[in-house]
Design a protein around this motif. Structure first.
Motif: not given
Ligand SMILES: [Mg+2]
Length: 231
Positions: A48, A51-53, A55-56, A61-62, A65, A68
């Motif tokens: 996760r 994936l957050d990185e 998305a950034h 948006p985080a 999915r 992403i």
């Protein structure tokens, strides 16, 4: 080619296995598995965070999915050096090697030579720009099974660039042999230049199957067949 040495330092791509393996096997495998991997593991904290990185960096948006995964696929298609993509590819390869879906590519003549050198008392080491973790995956899950026991150690670019003599001096110190007692095998003439500058013996693998031709500046062989090392 007959050599006298106590240790052999060996490159992977173009030397032990084909240059095309990463391009033709590893990258397509990661691309193919990306969506399913994110679906299966996306809620695990380590995945996760990656994936957050992603998305950034993609500006989406985080929680989105599909967006992403689209961004990851697009980076992968461009071979973009984006850290979250690289990290996810690494995670996917670990799973693929552990599940037996991918096996480390090793030329038969290279395997025979590793066994021959090892039996003769030559200590074997790897030096590759792939991370030590990736090197261990390749040799631990090879087409010939687990070959990790053949090696005394593994080096990657955390010890220094393959194009700098100082890296080979540091490796010699770690191995505990004089540079002159170490033979470095690589397909890349510039790497061999650096090793020779550090005092090592240098032999070029000029494999026609990899499209490599002999540079003319080092001893060169088309395969490991006929390469002998006495200690
Ligand atoms: Mg190479």
């Amino acid at each position: 080619v007959r050599l006298s040495a106590g240790a052999a330092l060996i490159d992977i791509e173009g030397t032990i296995g084909s240059i095309a393996f990463v391009r033709d096997v590893l990258f397509p495998y990661a691309a193919k598995r990306m969506e399913a991997f994110v679906e299966a593991h996306g809620d695990e904290p380590s995945v996760r965070a990656v994936l957050d990185e992603a998305a950034h960096q993609a500006g989406v948006p985080a929680g989105d999915r599909p967006a992403i995964v689209d961004a990851l696929r697009s980076w992968s298609g461009m071979d973009a050096k984006v850290t979250p993509l690289k990290t996810l590819q690494g995670m996917i390869w670990v799973e693929g090697f552990n599940d037996g879906e991918i096996r480390g590519d090793i030329y038969p003549d290279a395997l025979a030579a590793l066994l021959r050198f090892s039996r003769g008392g030559v200590r074997l080491y790897v030096y590759s720009s792939g991370s030590v973790a990736a090197q261990k995956l390749v040799f631990g899950h090879s087409v010939e099974g687990d070959l990790l026991h053949l090696f005394g150690g593994f080096f990657d670019t955390t010890i220094g660039s393959k194009l700098e003599a100082s890296s080979y001096q540091r490796i010699a110190a770690k191995i505990g042999e004089k540079p002159e007692r170490i033979v470095f095998f690589s397909d890349n003439a510039a790497e061999l230049d650096a090793a020779k500058l550090a005092g090592m013996q240098a032999v070029q693998l000029a494999r026609p199957s990899d499209g490599v031709t002999a540079a003319g500046t080092h001893a060169a062989v088309a395969t490991f067949d006929g390469v002998e090392i006495e200690t």
